[in-house]
Design a protein around this motif. Sequence first.
Motif, PDB file in Angstrom:
ATOM      1  N   ILE A  21      50.521  44.488  45.705  1.00  0.00           N
ATOM      2  CA  ILE A  21      49.894  45.465  44.806  1.00  0.00           C
ATOM      3  C   ILE A  21      49.396  44.759  43.542  1.00  0.00           C
ATOM      4  CG2 ILE A  21      50.403  47.426  43.278  1.00  0.00           C
ATOM      5  CD1 ILE A  21      52.233  48.487  45.576  1.00  0.00           C
ATOM      6  N   ASN A  22      50.190  43.850  42.996  1.00  0.00           N
ATOM      7  CA  ASN A  22      49.781  43.124  41.792  1.00  0.00           C
ATOM      8  C   ASN A  22      48.560  42.254  42.044  1.00  0.00           C
ATOM      9  OD1 ASN A  22      51.845  44.260  40.281  1.00  0.00           O
ATOM     10  ND2 ASN A  22      53.229  42.548  40.611  1.00  0.00           N
ATOM     11  N   SER A  25      45.491  44.477  42.528  1.00  0.00           N
ATOM     12  CA  SER A  25      45.111  45.024  41.221  1.00  0.00           C
ATOM     13  C   SER A  25      44.366  43.988  40.388  1.00  0.00           C
ATOM     14  CB  SER A  25      46.349  45.498  40.459  1.00  0.00           C
ATOM     15  OG  SER A  25      46.977  46.543  41.150  1.00  0.00           O
ATOM     16  N   ILE A  28      40.817  43.780  41.684  1.00  0.00           N
ATOM     17  CA  ILE A  28      40.000  44.905  41.213  1.00  0.00           C
ATOM     18  C   ILE A  28      39.640  44.712  39.738  1.00  0.00           C
ATOM     19  CG2 ILE A  28      40.015  47.396  40.729  1.00  0.00           C
ATOM     20  CD1 ILE A  28      41.802  47.693  43.257  1.00  0.00           C
ATOM     21  N   ALA A  29      40.615  44.299  38.949  1.00  0.00           N
ATOM     22  CA  ALA A  29      40.374  44.118  37.511  1.00  0.00           C
ATOM     23  C   ALA A  29      39.366  43.010  37.234  1.00  0.00           C
ATOM     24  CB  ALA A  29      41.687  43.816  36.799  1.00  0.00           C
ATOM     25  N   GLU A 120      39.100  46.743  48.341  1.00  0.00           N
ATOM     26  CA  GLU A 120      40.309  46.465  47.566  1.00  0.00           C
ATOM     27  C   GLU A 120      41.138  47.738  47.362  1.00  0.00           C
ATOM     28  OE1 GLU A 120      41.388  43.323  46.667  1.00  0.00           O
ATOM     29  OE2 GLU A 120      39.683  42.755  47.912  1.00  0.00           O
ATOM     30  N   LEU A 124      44.883  48.400  48.483  1.00  0.00           N
ATOM     31  CA  LEU A 124      45.872  48.874  47.523  1.00  0.00           C
ATOM     32  C   LEU A 124      46.614  50.099  48.056  1.00  0.00           C
ATOM     33  CD1 LEU A 124      47.120  48.590  44.694  1.00  0.00           C
ATOM     34  CD2 LEU A 124      45.255  50.021  43.839  1.00  0.00           C
TER      35      LEU A 124
END
Length: 155
Positions: A21-22, A25, A28-29, A120, A124
């Motif tokens: 998940i990290n 993320s 995506i960021a 993504e 997620l």
Amino acid sequence: MGFFDGYNVATSGMSAQRTRINVVSANIANAKTTHTAEGGPYKKQQVVFEDVLVANSKKRTNSNDIEVTNSPLSELSLRGVGVKKIIQTDAKPVLRYDPTHPDANEKGYVAYPDINPVVEMVDLIEAMRSYEANVTAFNTHRGIDTKTLDIIAGN
């Protein structure tokens, strides 16, 4: 199988999915990050999982004392899942024409990471569902153990 094996498997799965998940993320960021400390656009990362095996203290046998399997892994027992490594993909950056961007090349193109936010997000959601499944397995194991202890205690 030991008393805590179910807990160990579920918590290792939760830990591995939390790492996933990290990483997703972060992908995506950084989907629009055109310049990193290493130079060039951000590179998408992926998590590689591995099974965690430990040696058994005794041979597995059935009621007739016949070995259950002839597999070379018969002396190993599954203890969960772990993160083997986090890799960067080799995908080529996507070039978009934007001559006003500070990272544009001499032809006016900017190199963006090859990250599809929709893909993504699906990854997620899958990681979150896997995490939730491990939480459910943990809680189910706890419920079984609680009922077992209640029966043993005579309640």
